[in-house]
Scaffold this active site. Structure first.
Site, PDB file in Angstrom:
ATOM      1  CE  LYS A 116      40.970  37.726  56.689  1.00  0.00           C
ATOM      2  NZ  LYS A 116      41.227  36.788  57.798  1.00  0.00           N
TER       3      LYS A 116
HETATM    4  N1  GLU Z   1      42.375  38.501  60.752  1.00  0.00           N
HETATM    5  C1  GLU Z   1      42.259  37.633  61.888  1.00  0.00           C
HETATM    6  C2  GLU Z   1      41.919  36.214  61.462  1.00  0.00           C
HETATM    7  O1  GLU Z   1      42.221  35.824  60.364  1.00  0.00           O
HETATM    8  C3  GLU Z   1      41.341  38.194  62.966  1.00  0.00           C
HETATM    9  C4  GLU Z   1      39.928  38.413  62.559  1.00  0.00           C
HETATM   10  C5  GLU Z   1      39.096  39.165  63.611  1.00  0.00           C
HETATM   11  O2  GLU Z   1      39.583  39.420  64.712  1.00  0.00           O
HETATM   12  O3  GLU Z   1      37.960  39.472  63.286  1.00  0.00           O
HETATM   13  O4  GLU Z   1      41.414  35.427  62.219  1.00  0.00           O
END
Ligand code: GLU
Length: 426
Positions: A116
């Protein structure tokens, strides 16, 4: 000999999202068997990168923002997870969000680890040009750790397809060739996937529907209360409504609204696109913010930020189930209260996994340069997510534990099995 120590760069004993994650890991410990030997792996992010993001503002002055990219685990594949632009982003929060991606990707069997990123900034305070400069400089700073086979960012709170387009372009310009697979959630015209924008919300509907089926709740005529009307809440509301589920209460940073007769999600979406929040929407009445949690509904859907449901709110909730569209909205103590009160929690790592599943479809399409129809994507999403949810329910029943622990049993075993097979180097 046990040489476990807290991570020295975090403030000690703070009861934040990272500590919540550590507690969730402890709850799965009894179910790991021999893999318990590797559990510490989950409690230590593999890599944390902190970067300075300086940009020139429109008035000619220079502003500095703090940015992060955390790769929590890469045992099962490259890092994968979104990028958050929000004024409260911190390293500890991004660590927790990265860790939840590790668990999510393993729970639904995506061939990824967990990562992240984020920048501590209020994007609403920047002009479009400033936002572009911030995105490009941040991407350039984290380009030492990202790449289509290393770590693949995507949208999260405060970022969207346009931000992904700038990220893809910045990475590609530095490489000297277009690399579409470095981020997902891109515009369709740049190698994005049909269905990605609404995928997280669609997954929320799919898991809510399967959970309702197990509980004998009919969707048609059922009610839901929704916290957050961003990309995820908006899509979940529209799709649930199209299946006969009625939105009776909604809350965001600007207001808390209720209408027992139902709030039209499509009209609300138009209002929010215009006004940047639900405040002032004519089709519902304003209520006290804390009363939101007491609405009598079949589904309570937190679709905003972490730690919204604490012990106090958990005692007030009058829903049959909580479907976690947000990441980490329920604290472990609140989980216990909801469990005692017989309220089911469909955990984030499965309820909101639709987004990363369609991100995976996008990444696969980019590699093969062969694109699928929206119908194909939605059908594959529904099948894979329903199967994963069924497996979580079976694991929870077999061990007589809540669905969250069921999901963690499946996911952590997968991650730690990969860890054990790969072994330690040197
Ligand atoms: N931000 C989204 C999540 O928390 C998507 C992450 C992604 O598609 O890599 O799952």
């Amino acid at each position: 000999m046990q040489l476990e120590r807290d991570l020295s760069f975090l403030p000690p004993g703070k009861n934040g999202p990272w500590e919540n994650f550590l507690e969730q890991v402890e709850r799965v410990r009894p179910y790991l068997g021999k893999l318990e030997r590797w559990i510490e792996t989950l409690k230590r992010p593999k890599r944390c990168l902190v970067v300075d993001v300086p940009i020139e503002l429109d008035d000619g002055s220079v502003a500095h923002f703090e940015g992060y990219r955390v790769q929590h685990n890469t045992s099962r594949g490259p890092g994968k997870g979104g990028v958050r632009f929000h004024q409260n982003v911190s390293l500890a929060e991004v660590m927790a969000l990265a860790a939840w991606m590790t668990v999510k990707n393993a729970a639904v069997n995506m061939p990824y680890g967990g990562a992240k990123g984020g920048v501590r900034v209020d994007p609403a305070k920047l002009s479009n040009k400033e936002l572009e400069r911030l995105t490009r400089r941040y991407t350039s700073e984290i380009s030492v750790v990202i790449g289509p086979d290393r770590d693949i960012p995507a949208p999260d709170v405060g970022t969207d397809a346009q931000v992904m387009a700038w990220m893809m372009d910045t990475f590609s310009v530095n490489q000297g060739s277009t690399v579409t697979g470095v981020v997902t959630g891109k515009p369709i015209a740049l190698g994005g996937s049909h269905g990605r924008r609404d995928a997280t919300g669609r997954g929320v509907y799919v898991t809510a529907a399967r959970a309702a089926q197990r509980e004998g709740i009919a969707l048609d005529g059922a009610r839901f209360a929704l916290q957050g009307f961003g990309n995820v809440g908006n899509a979940a509301a529209r799709i649930l409504q199209s299946h006969g589920v009625k939105l009776v209460a909604v809350q965001d940073a600007t207001a808390t609204l209720a209408n027992a007769k139902g709030i039209d999600a499509y009209a609300l979406a138009e209002h929010v696109a215009r006004e940047r929040g639900i405040r002032g929407f004519k089709g519902a009445d304003a209520i006290d913010a804390e009363d939101f949690w007491e609405q009598e509904v079949e589904f309570l859907i937190p679709a905003a930020l972490e730690q919204q449901i604490d012990e106090t709110r958990a005692r007030r909730i009058r829903a049959r189930m909580v479907v976690e569209a947000a990441n980490g909205p329920t604290t472990p103590a609140a989980d216990d209260v909801l469990g005692e009160r017989g309220i089911i929690v469909v955990p984030d790592v499965i309820a909101n996994a639709g987004g990363v599943m369609v991100s995976y479809f996008e990444w696969v399409q980019d590699f093969s340069s062969f694109f699928w129809s929206e119908q194909e994507i939605n059908a594959r999403l529904e099948t894979l997510l329903s199967d994963a949810f069924r497996a979580v329910c079976q694991a929870a029943e077999a061990h007589k534990v809540p669905l969250r622990t069921g999901a963690y049993i499946i996911a952590c075993r997968r991650v730690l099995e990969a860890r054990a097979l790969r072994g330690l180097y040197p």
